[in-house]
Design a protein around this motif. Structure first.
Motif, PDB file in Angstrom:
ATOM      1  N   HIS A 183      -0.216   2.552   2.692  1.00 17.48           N
ATOM      2  CA  HIS A 183       0.110   3.621   2.390  1.00 17.48           C
ATOM      3  C   HIS A 183      -0.668   4.622   2.818  1.00 17.48           C
ATOM      4  O   HIS A 183      -0.057   5.430   4.242  1.00 17.48           O
ATOM      5  CB  HIS A 183       0.261   3.827   1.193  1.00 17.48           C
ATOM      6  CG  HIS A 183      -0.923   4.302   0.338  1.00 17.48           C
ATOM      7  ND1 HIS A 183      -1.555   3.326  -0.399  1.00 17.48           N
ATOM      8  CD2 HIS A 183      -1.285   5.630   0.512  1.00 17.48           C
ATOM      9  CE1 HIS A 183      -2.666   4.064  -0.559  1.00 17.48           C
ATOM     10  NE2 HIS A 183      -2.661   5.838  -0.278  1.00 17.48           N
ATOM     11  N   LYS A 195       0.963   6.086   6.520  1.00 22.99           N
ATOM     12  CA  LYS A 195       0.693   7.864   6.726  1.00 22.99           C
ATOM     13  C   LYS A 195      -0.623   7.945   8.271  1.00 22.99           C
ATOM     14  O   LYS A 195      -0.053   8.390   8.922  1.00 22.99           O
ATOM     15  CB  LYS A 195      -0.011   7.942   5.023  1.00 22.99           C
ATOM     16  CG  LYS A 195      -0.432   9.165   5.754  1.00 22.99           C
ATOM     17  CD  LYS A 195      -1.622  10.597   4.635  1.00 22.99           C
ATOM     18  CE  LYS A 195      -1.172  11.651   4.933  1.00 22.99           C
ATOM     19  NZ  LYS A 195      -2.711  12.081   3.233  1.00 22.99           N
ATOM     20  N   ASN A 210       1.212  10.334  11.151  1.00 23.87           N
ATOM     21  CA  ASN A 210       0.686  11.392  11.664  1.00 23.87           C
ATOM     22  C   ASN A 210       0.122  11.174  13.266  1.00 23.87           C
ATOM     23  O   ASN A 210       0.012  12.209  13.389  1.00 23.87           O
ATOM     24  CB  ASN A 210      -0.600  11.667  10.986  1.00 23.87           C
ATOM     25  CG  ASN A 210      -0.386  11.812   9.974  1.00 23.87           C
ATOM     26  OD1 ASN A 210       0.190  12.878   9.497  1.00 23.87           O
ATOM     27  ND2 ASN A 210      -1.440  11.644   8.519  1.00 23.87           N
TER      28      ASN A 210
END
Length: 243
Positions: A233, A237, A241
């Motif tokens: 995860h 992420k 980003n």
């Protein structure tokens, strides 16, 4: 810092090693192969459960002309019926002997019975059914581990074969990075442009050839490239980003 790590030739040269490239050429034959990506897994101390047997690539049982050419390139001579369809035995041989994806795992430590060695089920790449559940898995499969493989060794795996991790009751992290290679007849949907062009340009000539389907355009830094984290995860992420 992460970009500088990718520039390190020790990381990029693993795609084209004197020890692995000749084997890959034998497996895939003159039709060739391409790098699909790289990954791996980590088994931490205290992981006391078995990972269920699974496959990394599901066979679709399609025998295209390109796959037949792959088979012929590795010495298979298909037999044809009068209606110009493949003899069933030839079709089965082609399916078994032409792996869509080969994964090479590299061991960062010796595999012992204590530190979560991978278990691999011989011949399971040819099984036309799903792996057994943990409740139904026989003892011999649970014990089919690569104990004794030395640090620095690599194991070639047909990605259709059943495999899974085992408990790590040692105090040692068992890390097992990999590189995945796909047969040339796989379509482009299996590939993403995840390799920065500046990394691609530093590869050997053969490595550039087999990475052409994953390289990004010049000046484009692929989302998440160079970001490393043990949790999936967190990697996702970071990718979002940087996208």
């Amino acid at each position: 810092a992460s970009r500088q790590l990718l520039h390190d030739q020790r990381w990029t040269s693993v795609l084209d090693l004197d020890t692995t490239t000749p084997i890959l050429k034998k497996i895939f034959g003159p039709q060739g192969y391409d790098v699909m990506g790289a990954g791996g897994d980590v088994c931490l101390p205290g992981a006391i459960e078995y990972q269920s047997l699974h496959v990394d690539f599901k066979e679709d049982y399609q025998v295209s002309q390109a796959r037949i050419a792959h088979a012929e390139g590795v010495g298979i001579k298909p037999r044809w019926l009068d209606d110009r369809t493949l003899d069933p035995r030839s079709q089965q041989m082609i399916l078994v002997r032409t792996p869509p994806v080969i994964t090479i795992n590299f061991f960062m430590s010796d595999l012992t019975w204590e530190n979560g060695p991978i278990r691999q089920i011989p011949g399971s790449h040819a099984m036309p059914f799903a792996p057994p559940s943990q409740e139904d898995e026989p003892a011999w499969m649970r014990l089919s581990t690569l104990v004794g493989a030395a640090a620095g060794a690599g194991v070639f795996r047909d990605s259709r074969a059943w495999h899974g991790a085992t408990p790590n009751i040692s105090r040692q992290v068992r890390a097992m990075p990999n590189v995945e290679y796909g047969a040339s007849w796989l379509d482009d949907s299996w590939y993403e442009q995840t390799m920065p062009d500046e990394i691609y340009q530093g590869l050997s000539q053969h490595a550039r050839t087999i990475c052409r389907r994953v390289k990004a355009d010049p000046g484009v830094w692929p989302p998440g490239a160079g970001i490393m984290h043990p949790h999936a995860h967190a990697r996702q992420k970071a990718k979002e980003n940087t996208g």
